[in-house]
Design an enzyme around this catalytic site. Sequence first.
Site, PDB file in Angstrom:
ATOM      1  N   GLU A 155       0.801  -1.233   0.000  1.00  0.00           N
ATOM      2  CA  GLU A 155       0.000   0.000   0.000  1.00  0.00           C
ATOM      3  C   GLU A 155       0.827   1.272   0.000  1.00  0.00           C
ATOM      4  O   GLU A 155       0.924   1.977   1.011  1.00  0.00           O
ATOM      5  CB  GLU A 155      -0.997   0.001   1.161  1.00  0.00           C
ATOM      6  CG  GLU A 155      -2.082  -1.037   0.994  1.00  0.00           C
ATOM      7  CD  GLU A 155      -3.350  -0.735   1.776  1.00  0.00           C
ATOM      8  OE1 GLU A 155      -3.410   0.317   2.446  1.00  0.00           O
ATOM      9  OE2 GLU A 155      -4.294  -1.538   1.701  1.00  0.00           O
ATOM     10  N   GLU A 168      -5.097  -8.594  -0.056  1.00  0.00           N
ATOM     11  CA  GLU A 168      -5.884  -8.389   1.159  1.00  0.00           C
ATOM     12  C   GLU A 168      -7.341  -8.195   0.781  1.00  0.00           C
ATOM     13  O   GLU A 168      -7.642  -7.535  -0.209  1.00  0.00           O
ATOM     14  CB  GLU A 168      -5.446  -7.125   1.940  1.00  0.00           C
ATOM     15  CG  GLU A 168      -4.121  -7.247   2.626  1.00  0.00           C
ATOM     16  CD  GLU A 168      -3.716  -5.969   3.380  1.00  0.00           C
ATOM     17  OE1 GLU A 168      -4.604  -5.194   3.787  1.00  0.00           O
ATOM     18  OE2 GLU A 168      -2.506  -5.757   3.530  1.00  0.00           O
TER      19      GLU A 168
END
Length: 472
Positions: free
Chosen positions: A177, A378
């Site tokens: 991220e 995720e």
Amino acid sequence: MNAATPSADASVNRRFPDGFFWGVATSSYQIEGAWDEDGKGESIWDRYAHTPGHVKNDENGDIANDHYHRYKEDVALMKSIGTTAYRFSIAWPRIFPDGTGQPNRLGLDFYKRLVDELLGARIEPFVTLYHWDLPQALQDKYGGWQSKETAKAFADYAGYVAEQLGDRVKHYFTINEFASFVEGGYQGFDVQMGGGKTIHLGGAPGLVLSDSDLKQVRHHAVLGHGLAVQAIRAGAPAGTQVGFAENMRTAVPVIDSPEYVQAAEAATRDRNAGFITVMLEGRYPDEYLAEAGGQAPKFTDEELATIGTPLDFVGINVYRPGSYVEPSDKPPGYRDIPINASHPKMQSEWHIFDAEVMYWAPRHVQALWGASSIFITENGCAASDVIASDGRVYDSDRVMFLRAHLGQLQRATADGVPVHGCFVWSAQDNFEWIYGYGNRFGIVYVDFDTLERTPKLSAKWFREAARRNAVV
Ligand code: GBH
């Protein structure tokens, strides 16, 4: 039985491709604890969480799930719920306490023990090299990712780990991220919610830079990724696979028709310009540079070539749609529609709910960049979990969330989108950054007083889905 009777066996028509990885994910700072043990250096998250006022209730990851000492129990638990892959991150300051220089053998040994335990349980290890816990020493010395030196140090660390674990780890994610730790840590950012509401998110190191400085930090982060890909390839055996894990800002088309889909693809490419797009195209889109004007990042062609180093797979974290779009006659050819105030959401304040994103996100990756291998690195949600009087945890909303998302993911694979695995966030409840221990994302419940682990109803669902390799 007549022809109209639905099949009672989901595995007939809701199956995933053979060899699909049923994974769970965690990150080092969120579960390990042992924050200063065995020679580990301080990370920016240690420093940030130890400073009052940053994290809800001033909680921190000093002990967290104590996974550093309980990893054997945790691997056994993963095995018991049918997991076939585990995505975890390595704490850079365990390996290089000062960010660079002499490696710390004891830190590396922990990950070797963990990987051996996983392989013994026939769970495939997937290693993330950077999940936000930068050595504090690099923050002090270089201002963290504000300097190219941090990108170079990251590549050295990544190459060293790949060399040391190369005989047993075949899959690496460089960075987790980009948008979250760059925008969150170096400026803070707003997230669009229903009814025109926005919320502001942040994190370590807690800086507030100008827009132009922020663009340079983004550039150093993707440069660090590219340098690390090359260092991993240089250090690890042939056949090792490398990619990134990014929380893609996914535009979901309002209608499934060619014009709308095209508008959503164009919006997704633009919204991820500084991260996914430049990593997969090897150049910043013209519009990104034009829009930035004098504030565009400074870079060389050689750096762009490094950033665009071809990858073995694309990893995306998928939680929610970034926006909904429809086509427009005016440039850029699409427009965001407002999100309704009553739009359903999950427990986290930023988490609007729409499982369709799990179909469109990988499909856009395939359509825009021709990816031949995609992992959902995720997917999951926080819920208000409690232990019921019978000792169980009935997270019916998480079961709904996972079943709906995996249903859309199965639809994508059935349409030929090359998704090879999915990692549920998270293997267990853990330290949820600025929200502390309040937001439980696990499919296993953790009592943070006793550290006892209890699989939730969603773990039972996951086990059955993994067993049948299908949506159940
Ligand atoms: C991920 O972060 C992290 O990788 C993980 O450590 C964390 O525990 C988990 O998810 C759960 O939060 O851009 O539209 O998705 C997610 C952190 C990413 C959540 C940005 C809010 C903004 C909304 N954040 N997201 S959107």
